[in-house]
Design a protein around this motif. Structure first.
Motif, PDB file in Angstrom:
ATOM      1  N   VAL A 251     -11.832 -49.995 -12.619  1.00 25.45           N
ATOM      2  CA  VAL A 251     -13.049 -49.593 -11.926  1.00 25.45           C
ATOM      3  C   VAL A 251     -13.249 -48.103 -12.163  1.00 25.45           C
ATOM      4  N   TYR A 252     -14.512 -47.714 -12.161  1.00 25.68           N
ATOM      5  CA  TYR A 252     -14.868 -46.354 -12.528  1.00 25.68           C
ATOM      6  C   TYR A 252     -15.516 -45.658 -11.329  1.00 25.68           C
ATOM      7  N   SER A 253     -15.409 -44.344 -11.311  1.00 22.96           N
ATOM      8  CA  SER A 253     -16.064 -43.584 -10.257  1.00 22.96           C
ATOM      9  C   SER A 253     -16.423 -42.197 -10.767  1.00 22.96           C
ATOM     10  N   SER A 254     -17.431 -41.617 -10.153  1.00 19.06           N
ATOM     11  CA  SER A 254     -17.795 -40.220 -10.384  1.00 19.06           C
ATOM     12  C   SER A 254     -17.367 -39.429  -9.165  1.00 19.06           C
ATOM     13  N   GLN A 255     -17.687 -38.161  -9.129  1.00 16.82           N
ATOM     14  CA  GLN A 255     -17.326 -37.378  -7.951  1.00 16.82           C
ATOM     15  C   GLN A 255     -18.153 -37.783  -6.746  1.00 16.82           C
ATOM     16  N   PHE A 256     -19.184 -38.583  -6.950  1.00 17.98           N
ATOM     17  CA  PHE A 256     -20.002 -39.063  -5.844  1.00 17.98           C
ATOM     18  C   PHE A 256     -19.509 -40.396  -5.277  1.00 17.98           C
ATOM     19  N   GLY A 257     -18.573 -41.042  -5.974  1.00 11.30           N
ATOM     20  CA  GLY A 257     -18.072 -42.318  -5.489  1.00 11.30           C
ATOM     21  C   GLY A 257     -17.964 -43.344  -6.586  1.00 11.30           C
ATOM     22  N   PRO A 258     -17.580 -44.587  -6.264  1.00 10.83           N
ATOM     23  CA  PRO A 258     -17.391 -45.623  -7.282  1.00 10.83           C
ATOM     24  C   PRO A 258     -18.700 -46.002  -7.976  1.00 10.83           C
ATOM     25  N   ILE A 259     -18.579 -46.392  -9.239  1.00  8.32           N
ATOM     26  CA  ILE A 259     -19.731 -46.899  -9.982  1.00  8.32           C
ATOM     27  C   ILE A 259     -20.022 -48.312  -9.508  1.00  8.32           C
TER      28      ILE A 259
ATOM     29  N   PHE B 201     -21.372 -54.152  -1.228  1.00  7.83           N
ATOM     30  CA  PHE B 201     -21.495 -54.037  -2.676  1.00  7.83           C
ATOM     31  C   PHE B 201     -20.187 -54.400  -3.378  1.00  7.83           C
ATOM     32  N   ALA B 202     -19.405 -55.301  -2.782  1.00  4.27           N
ATOM     33  CA  ALA B 202     -18.094 -55.621  -3.355  1.00  4.27           C
ATOM     34  C   ALA B 202     -18.216 -56.118  -4.789  1.00  4.27           C
ATOM     35  N   GLU B 203     -19.130 -57.041  -5.040  1.00  8.26           N
ATOM     36  CA  GLU B 203     -19.304 -57.555  -6.410  1.00  8.26           C
ATOM     37  C   GLU B 203     -19.760 -56.460  -7.356  1.00  8.26           C
ATOM     38  N   ALA B 204     -20.601 -55.560  -6.842  1.00  4.40           N
ATOM     39  CA  ALA B 204     -21.142 -54.488  -7.678  1.00  4.40           C
ATOM     40  C   ALA B 204     -20.075 -53.473  -8.050  1.00  4.40           C
ATOM     41  N   VAL B 205     -19.067 -53.305  -7.192  1.00  4.13           N
ATOM     42  CA  VAL B 205     -17.944 -52.417  -7.516  1.00  4.13           C
ATOM     43  C   VAL B 205     -16.981 -53.119  -8.475  1.00  4.13           C
ATOM     44  N   ALA B 206     -16.609 -54.335  -8.107  1.00  2.88           N
ATOM     45  CA  ALA B 206     -15.621 -55.065  -8.903  1.00  2.88           C
ATOM     46  C   ALA B 206     -16.152 -55.437 -10.280  1.00  2.88           C
ATOM     47  N   GLY B 207     -17.459 -55.609 -10.406  1.00  2.86           N
ATOM     48  CA  GLY B 207     -18.024 -56.072 -11.670  1.00  2.86           C
ATOM     49  C   GLY B 207     -18.584 -54.980 -12.546  1.00  2.86           C
ATOM     50  N   ALA B 208     -18.486 -53.723 -12.119  1.00  8.26           N
ATOM     51  CA  ALA B 208     -19.052 -52.637 -12.913  1.00  8.26           C
ATOM     52  C   ALA B 208     -18.253 -52.423 -14.192  1.00  8.26           C
ATOM     53  N   THR B 209     -18.917 -52.561 -15.351  1.00 11.25           N
ATOM     54  CA  THR B 209     -18.261 -52.386 -16.647  1.00 11.25           C
ATOM     55  C   THR B 209     -19.162 -51.563 -17.556  1.00 11.25           C
ATOM     56  N   PRO B 210     -18.579 -50.731 -18.403  1.00 14.17           N
ATOM     57  CA  PRO B 210     -19.389 -49.944 -19.343  1.00 14.17           C
ATOM     58  C   PRO B 210     -20.247 -50.852 -20.217  1.00 14.17           C
TER      59      PRO B 210
ATOM     60  N   ARG C  59     -10.984 -43.280 -13.876  1.00 16.27           N
ATOM     61  CA  ARG C  59     -10.650 -44.687 -14.090  1.00 16.27           C
ATOM     62  C   ARG C  59      -9.482 -45.064 -13.190  1.00 16.27           C
ATOM     63  N   GLN C  60      -9.629 -46.198 -12.537  1.00 16.39           N
ATOM     64  CA  GLN C  60      -8.565 -46.704 -11.672  1.00 16.39           C
ATOM     65  C   GLN C  60      -8.261 -48.141 -12.076  1.00 16.39           C
ATOM     66  N   ALA C  61      -7.045 -48.393 -12.483  1.00 12.82           N
ATOM     67  CA  ALA C  61      -6.634 -49.742 -12.879  1.00 12.82           C
ATOM     68  C   ALA C  61      -6.198 -50.519 -11.647  1.00 12.82           C
ATOM     69  N   LEU C  62      -6.861 -51.626 -11.404  1.00 17.45           N
ATOM     70  CA  LEU C  62      -6.521 -52.493 -10.277  1.00 17.45           C
ATOM     71  C   LEU C  62      -5.859 -53.756 -10.804  1.00 17.45           C
ATOM     72  N   THR C  63      -4.837 -54.193 -10.097  1.00 20.91           N
ATOM     73  CA  THR C  63      -4.118 -55.404 -10.489  1.00 20.91           C
ATOM     74  C   THR C  63      -4.224 -56.433  -9.377  1.00 20.91           C
ATOM     75  N   VAL C  64      -4.554 -57.659  -9.756  1.00 21.71           N
ATOM     76  CA  VAL C  64      -4.670 -58.763  -8.805  1.00 21.71           C
ATOM     77  C   VAL C  64      -3.791 -59.905  -9.282  1.00 21.71           C
TER      78      VAL C  64
ATOM     79  N   SER D  26     -23.593 -44.350  -8.807  1.00 22.03           N
ATOM     80  CA  SER D  26     -22.433 -44.169  -7.930  1.00 22.03           C
ATOM     81  C   SER D  26     -22.869 -44.372  -6.486  1.00 22.03           C
ATOM     82  N   LEU D  27     -21.937 -44.839  -5.660  1.00 22.79           N
ATOM     83  CA  LEU D  27     -22.233 -45.043  -4.243  1.00 22.79           C
ATOM     84  C   LEU D  27     -21.268 -44.217  -3.412  1.00 22.79           C
ATOM     85  N   ARG D  28     -21.813 -43.394  -2.541  1.00 18.63           N
ATOM     86  CA  ARG D  28     -20.993 -42.606  -1.629  1.00 18.63           C
ATOM     87  C   ARG D  28     -21.207 -43.110  -0.211  1.00 18.63           C
TER      88      ARG D  28
END
Length: 781
Positions: free
Chosen positions: A341-349, A180-189, A320-325, A365-367
């Motif tokens: 990227v965003y996450s809940s207590q269950f894992g990343p959005i 789910f790499a794209e689904a994690v990296a591309g998750a936006t409000p 919220r976690q700010a990632l820099t590339v 969220s994915l755990r």
């Protein structure tokens, strides 16, 4: 044999920096040494006095054969592909570099990596430290002589133990969030503008890759016990189906520490131990399991803010976690970009357009259970060292470090063992019924994220919070046989079905895959004829039988014979090729096999296609036969046949074309014909290939490391082949030799004893001493 090199001050500094993470580094690492003896096909037999020396030899030998492969994977897991190759290029897994970099920067945080390292045993740390030093030594020597063409650039550097930890964590999540790499990296409000990483084209590629995951990563395994084997001792067939390129490409080796370790087999890149192999008393293998290793949670969002979610009625902020590339620009400069990227207590959005949408009402969220699995390396090392099947099983029950595969084993006493003891979320059938929508089904588990009662249960006996304890997972010890081909645990041995588990662990009363049905049929037939031999196990793979042909070819031939109306002339060549086909996937199998694949692929998507439907009371023989009394099936069959004729003609294939003319693998400008075919058609020798513009098909995955192991009074007697060969460097003499042997269906003796090793006609030896590194010497034996 003397090899000279001169380490630069920079490489020496990098080497010692890489021996361990700073927080755990030893002030004066012990000087390592190892003997590297190579036999036929260049297989390295690495011998050392301790773990650090063994790792040193492994890292050096692996770099000799796969320097560029590992260097490329190191760039990937460090999230630096966009920096060196640009954001719009793709990884070997067809993932856009930018999405890949964002994902790995989020996965391999400093906290996660350092935590993993701290959890390792002293032996594992020494193996990794030695591996780093050995790899870096060969890299330094190669720089002086000139690096291979495929890895010349500033992206190739010395490695550290941090890199090996990141590689291991990447392997851990292959069966979960790694898909789910794209689904994690591309998750936006929902109010934000989607980034480049979230473009729909990337998700289309991701969906295609997800569909291919099970095809690219499968396996067959058979363990035969004393009641069925020719000599009353155990036998094992290991037939993993893994990618032929990239970070999942097996490496063959033999590892020895006198009095402590003596194991031979294959390992994934960057791992200083054996994943699949054998030792003095037992042999084992793995098959990708059907268990769930992650769950999704559907979050009920706060109506006032889509970055807050409701849990037990309370509004909580997403983390919220700010990632820099670092991203290479068109003019060659490098620019840093940031993404949250965003996450809940269950894992990343995770956000997947049309499937897992983040709107103003819900987010997902994915755990992934394996994100907390820091035991994986200690687990395989304990398995490598096990001196009995009992010790082997006990280590897996205690450590619970196997990530996403089943384990099958056989020993010299004639016992066989099956274990589905991977890391599985502790979600019972009762909790699943309470916390998930039954309309969604079980293919992907989605739990209610607004209710804390839907969190994974905690069993204090489990090795990790939130996973099942070992005694709740399927295990089977028998003296006749166990087998597995990527189905559930249900029919490992029909005489003792494994039932009653949570759907996340194993599902029964479901149709078996055709490879499982083939294996059960073949084992049953061989048992009726007498005991089983090593050749019988080898032939299960190398016969290249297309099991599904037996189920449907009579119907296809009858359809051809009944008259095809106005299509008769067009379809005549196809029908003739069907009649002439030997119903196998051999190199000399005719064009009928190409037509059979073309016809069956769309036909299997048709509802009610089977004349005899699946019967859970007869899973070994149903479903079967084509329902040619149903008009929609007849229409679909005719359309598939016409489409196949058109496709074959457009590809330039002739009536005399053979399968070996079509399916090939390319290396160093040369092509090798490859037998085998789609596992979905019941070809036990599962080979996955993709169409090329010239009408041929290029192999991308399938049978990889193949081993057949028996035992006698002298220990293990093993034969095997690494289908894609030892080296990924096209210029290496070990880049195609085993591929050609595989093409000819030739398995070779795997030298295990000292007598076998030194008697090998291609024996060569060198001694590698870290203390000699400053002088650039390698001692010949």
């Amino acid at each position: 044999m003397i090899i000279s090199s001169q380490l630069t001050r920079l490489s020496l500094a990098g080497l010692f920096l890489g021996l361990s993470l700073a927080a755990n580094a030893r002030s004066q690492p012990e000087q390592a040494s190892a003997d590297i003896r190579r036999t036929t096909f260049g297989v390295p037999h690495i011998r050392a006095e301790n773990e650090r020396g063994l790792g040193y030899g492994i890292g050096y030998a692996y770099a000799q054969d796969n320097l560029c492969l590992l260097a490329n994977e190191i760039v990937t897991v460090n999230g630096q592909r966009s920096r060196y190759f640009g954001p719009d290029q793709f990884t070997l897994e067809e993932r856009a570099n930018l999405a890949s970099d964002l994902f790995f920067n989020g996965l391999n945080t400093e906290q996660a990596v350092s935590g993993f390292w701290r959890a390792q045993t002293p032996e594992v740390r020494e193996l990794m430290e030695g591996y780093v030093a050995g790899y870096n030594r060969f890299l330094s020597q190669s720089r002086g002589q000139g690096l291979p063409a495929q890895c010349q650039g500033d992206w190739v550097r010395e490695i550290t133990t941090t890199d090996l930890v990141k590689l291991t964590r990447r392997l851990l999540v292959e069966g979960g969030i790694g898909q789910f790499a794209e689904a994690v990296a591309g998750a936006t409000p929902p109010t934000a503008v989607a980034t480049h990483a979230g473009e729909r084209a990337s998700f289309q590629l991701a969906a295609s890759r997800l569909q291919r995951f099970a095809l690219d990563r499968g396996s067959n395994a058979v363990a035969v016990g004393s009641e069925r084997s020719f000599n009353g001792r155990g036998m094992l067939l290991a037939n993993p189906h893994f990618p032929w390129v990239g970070g999942m490409r097996f490496y063959q080796m033999h590892l020895t520490i006198a009095g402590k370790l003596d194991v031979m087999g294959a390992a994934l890149p960057g791992l200083p131990l054996i994943n699949i192999g054998f030792n003095r008393h037992l042999a084992w293998t793995h098959t990708v399991d059907t268990s769930k290793h992650f769950t999704l949670y559907r979050l009920q969002l706060d109506p006032k803010d889509p970055t807050r979610y409701l849990l037990d009625g309370k509004s909580l902020p997403m983390h919220r976690q700010a990632l820099t590339v670092d991203v290479k620009q068109a003019d060659g400069t490098v620019k840093a970009i940031s993404h949250v990227v965003y996450s809940s207590q269950f894992g990343p959005i995770v956000q997947w357009p049309g499937k897992l949408d983040w709107d103003n009402q819900f987010a997902y969220s994915l755990r992934d259970a394996n994100l907390e699995n820091d035991r994986v390396l200690a687990q395989w090392y304990a398995m490598n060292r096990a001196d009995s099947l009992e010790a082997f099983q006990a280590s897996v029950n205690k450590i619970q470090g196997i990530p996403w595969v089943n384990t099958l084993a056989a020993d010299d006493k004639g016992q066989t063992l099956y274990m589905n003891l991977s890391v599985v979320p502790n979600v019972s059938a009762e909790k699943l019924a309470q916390c998930s929508d039954p309309r969604i089904g079980l293919e992907m588990i989605i739990l209610d994220g607004s209710n804390s009662a839907c969190a994974w249960d905690i069993d204090p006996r489990a090795a990790q919070k939130g996973i099942y304890a070992a005694d709740k997972l399927p295990q089977l010890l028998r003296k006749d046989f166990v087998q597995h081909s990527n189905d559930s645990a249900w029919m490992v041995n029909p005489a003792q079905p494994l039932t009653g588990y949570s759907p996340l662990i194993s599902q029964d009363n479901q149709p078996l895959g055709l490879r499982s049905r083939f294996a059960l049929q073949r084992l049953g037939r061989l048992t009726q004829a007498g005991t089983l031999s090593a050749q019988d196990l080898q032939h299960m793979v190398m016969d290249d039988q297309v099991y599904q042909a037996a189920q449907v070819m009579p119907d296809l031939l009858q359809f051809c014979a009944d008259g095809l109306g106005t299509d008769a002339k067009t379809l005549a060549p196809l029908c003739a090729s069907f009649k002439a086909w030997d119903r196998k996937a051999n190199l000399d199998s005719g064009l009928g096999f190409v037509h059979f694949q073309n016809v069956m692929e769309p036909l299997l998507q048709i509802p009610d296609v089977w004349r005899v439907a699946f019967d859970p009371k007869d899973p070994q023989h149903t479903p079967r036969g084509l329902a040619l009394d149903r008009p929609h099936v007849v229409q679909a069959l005719r359309q598939a046949m016409l489409a196949s004729v058109e496709q074959v003609n457009a590809s330039g294939l002739k009536q005399a074309t053979r399968w070996g003319d079509v399916q090939v693998v390319s290396s160093g400008g040369q092509q090798t014909p490859i037998h085998g075919g789609p596992g979905t058609l019941g070809v036990y020798n599962a080979i996955q290939s993709v169409p090329r513009s010239d009408g041929k098909r290029e192999v991308v995955s399938g049978t990889s490391y193949l081993q057949v192991v028996t035992f006698d009074e002298n220990g293990p007697q093993a034969k095997g082949v690494l289908a894609f060969s030892l080296s990924s460097d096209p210029s290496s003499k070990y880049a195609r030799d085993q591929t050609e042997a595989f093409s000819k269906k030739q398995l070779s003796v795997l030298p295990f004893t000292e007598q076998q090793i030194q008697a090998d006609p291609h024996y060569q030896a060198m001694t590698l001493r870290e203390q000699d590194e400053r002088t650039g010497k390698v001692a010949a034996q």
